[in-house]
Design a protein around this motif. Structure first.
Motif, mmCIF file in Angstrom:
data_model
loop_
_atom_site.group_PDB
_atom_site.id
_atom_site.type_symbol
_atom_site.label_atom_id
_atom_site.label_comp_id
_atom_site.label_asym_id
_atom_site.label_seq_id
_atom_site.Cartn_x
_atom_site.Cartn_y
_atom_site.Cartn_z
ATOM 1 N N UNK A 138 0.896 -1.363 0.069
ATOM 2 C CA UNK A 138 -0.112 0.071 -0.040
ATOM 3 C C UNK A 138 1.047 1.230 -0.018
ATOM 4 N N UNK A 139 1.865 1.382 0.825
ATOM 5 C CA UNK A 139 2.802 2.459 0.911
ATOM 6 C C UNK A 139 3.458 2.593 -0.486
ATOM 7 N N UNK A 140 4.021 1.599 -1.000
ATOM 8 C CA UNK A 140 4.734 1.692 -2.526
ATOM 9 C C UNK A 140 3.576 2.332 -3.430
ATOM 10 N N UNK A 141 2.324 1.689 -3.409
ATOM 11 C CA UNK A 141 1.326 2.046 -4.341
ATOM 12 C C UNK A 141 1.070 3.615 -4.097
ATOM 13 N N UNK A 142 0.989 4.287 -2.838
ATOM 14 C CA UNK A 142 0.757 5.823 -2.553
ATOM 15 C C UNK A 142 1.781 6.447 -3.193
ATOM 16 N N UNK A 143 2.888 6.058 -2.739
ATOM 17 C CA UNK A 143 4.242 6.904 -3.488
ATOM 18 C C UNK A 143 4.042 6.950 -5.001
ATOM 19 N N UNK A 144 3.505 5.685 -5.488
ATOM 20 C CA UNK A 144 3.734 5.870 -6.892
ATOM 21 C C UNK A 144 2.461 6.767 -7.370
ATOM 22 N N UNK A 145 1.451 6.664 -6.585
ATOM 23 C CA UNK A 145 0.198 7.449 -7.081
ATOM 24 C C UNK A 145 0.694 8.882 -7.078
ATOM 25 N N UNK A 146 1.501 9.293 -5.841
ATOM 26 C CA UNK A 146 1.826 10.589 -5.787
ATOM 27 C C UNK A 146 2.690 11.246 -6.771
ATOM 28 N N UNK A 147 3.329 10.350 -7.776
ATOM 29 C CA UNK A 147 4.345 10.599 -8.559
ATOM 30 C C UNK A 147 3.374 11.231 -9.915
ATOM 31 N N UNK A 148 2.133 10.658 -9.817
ATOM 32 C CA UNK A 148 1.381 10.785 -11.364
ATOM 33 C C UNK A 148 -0.059 11.359 -10.960
ATOM 34 N N UNK A 149 -0.390 12.010 -9.744
ATOM 35 C CA UNK A 149 -1.431 12.502 -9.046
ATOM 36 C C UNK A 149 -1.551 13.777 -9.612
ATOM 37 N N UNK A 150 -2.679 14.342 -10.166
ATOM 38 C CA UNK A 150 -3.022 15.717 -10.517
ATOM 39 C C UNK A 150 -3.305 16.558 -9.085
ATOM 40 N N UNK A 151 -3.126 17.676 -9.009
ATOM 41 C CA UNK A 151 -3.411 18.505 -7.709
ATOM 42 C C UNK A 151 -4.707 18.153 -7.304
ATOM 43 N N UNK A 152 -4.694 17.926 -6.218
ATOM 44 C CA UNK A 152 -6.252 17.851 -5.671
ATOM 45 C C UNK A 152 -6.751 16.483 -6.055
ATOM 46 N N UNK A 153 -6.033 15.335 -6.286
ATOM 47 C CA UNK A 153 -6.325 14.007 -6.724
ATOM 48 C C UNK A 153 -6.751 13.478 -5.296
ATOM 49 N N UNK A 154 -7.601 12.352 -5.696
ATOM 50 C CA UNK A 154 -8.051 11.465 -4.543
ATOM 51 C C UNK A 154 -7.341 10.283 -4.533
ATOM 52 N N UNK A 155 -6.826 9.721 -3.396
ATOM 53 C CA UNK A 155 -6.396 8.494 -3.168
ATOM 54 C C UNK A 155 -7.042 7.525 -2.249
#
Ligand SMILES: C[S@@+](CC[C@H](N)C(=O)[O-])C[C@H]1O[C@@H](n2cnc3c(N)ncnc32)[C@H](O)[C@@H]1O
Length: 210
Positions: A138-155
Motif C-alpha cells: 500500500x505505501x509503495x502504491x501511494x508513493x507511485x500515485x503521488x508521482x502521477x497525481x494531479x493536484x487535488x487528486x483523491x487516493x
C-alpha cells in the motif's frame, strides 16, 4: 441486523450486472473478496463529487469495484485497473463488458509494482486512485500515485480497518501490521489531507494537497 446491513439495504441497490459477480467469482474459483456494496456506492459518489475523469485502480479481482468506479465517470472518463492474475483480469473484463462499460475500462495485467511504475514513466496523470490489492505494498502504491497525481487528486485505500484488527493491540499479524503502518503513514503525511471512513472494511480517503 448489523449497521452495515442496515446501510446496505437502504442505499445499495445492485442491478443485475453487479449481482451476478459473486457467481462469476465462484465459477472461476476466485476468492469472494470484492468490496461490499456500500463501499462501492461510496466510490461512485466520490468519483462523481470530485469530477474525476481519469481513475487508476490497483486490484481488479472480478471487476465489482471497477463497475462502481466507472459508473461515477463522465461520458469520456477512463478507468485503468491493474491486476496480477490473468484469470482475474479476464473475468473482470467480461463482467465490465456485461455492465456495458468496456469502452471506459482497461485492464493491465502484471505485478502492479511494475505496471504502476510503467504508467508513471509514460507520463500519464490521474485524478482518482483506488488501492485494493496486496496490503504490504500500500505505501509503495501511494508513493507511485503521488508521482502521477494531479493536484487535488483523491487516493482511496480499502480494508484499512482490517476487520477491526488494526485497533486490537494484541494482534500482530503481518497484514494487520501492514495496514497499521499505512494508516499511520497517511495520517502523518503532509502532502495529504486524509480521513478514515468506517464503511465496509474501512476506506481511507486522502486528497493530494495543491
Ligand atoms: C481484494 S481483491 C480486489 C477486489 C476488487 N477491488 C473489487 O472490489 O472488486 C485484490 C486483488 O488484487 C490482486 N493483486 C494482489 N497482488 C497484486 C499485485 N502485486 N499487483 C496487482 N494485483 C495484485 C489480486 O489478484 C486480487 O485480484
Amino acid at each position: 441486523m448489523s449497521i452495515n446491513d442496515y446501510i446496505h439495504n437502504l442505499f445499495v441497490h445492485e442491478d443485475e450486472a453487479l449481482k451476478r459477480i459473486p457467481e462469476t467469482l465462484e465459477q472461476n474459483d476466485m476468492p469472494k473478496i470484492s468490496v461490499p456494496g456500500e463501499t462501492g456506492k461510496l466510490l461512485t459518489l466520490l468519483v462523481k463529487l470530485t469530477g474525476a475523469k481519469n481513475v487508476l485502480e490497483v486490484g481488479s479481482l472480478g471487476g465489482y469495484s471497477s463497475i462502481w468506479l466507472a459508473r461515477g465517470l463522465p461520458e469520456k472518463g477512463k478507468l485503468t485497473s491493474l491486476e496480477l492474475e490473468e484469470k482475474h483480469a479476464r473475468v473482470a473484463r467480461e463482467n465490465v463488458a456485461h455492465a456495458g462499460l468496456d469502452d471506459k475500462v482497461t485492464y493491465v495485467t502484471g505485478d502492479a509494482i511494475e505496471t504502476f511504475s510503467d504508467l508513471v514513466s509514460e507520463g500519464e496523470t490521474y485524478d482518482f486512485f483506488f488501492i485494493d490489492a496486496d496490503k504490504g505494498n500500500y505505501i509503495p502504491y501511494l508513493e507511485a500515485a503521488l508521482l502521477c497525481a494531479e493536484p487535488g487528486a483523491i487516493i482511496a485505500a480499502d480494508n484499512v480497518l482490517w476487520g477491526g484488527r488494526v485497533a486490537d493491540a494484541e494482534n500482530n499479524e503481518e497484514d494487520t501490521e501492514h495496514i497499521r503502518r499505512y494508516n499511520e503513514f497517511v495520517a502523518g503525511d503532509d502532502r495529504l489531507e486524509s480521513m478514515l471512513i468506517p464503511i465496509g472494511d474501512g476506506l481511507l480517503v486522502s486528497r493530494v494537497k495543491e
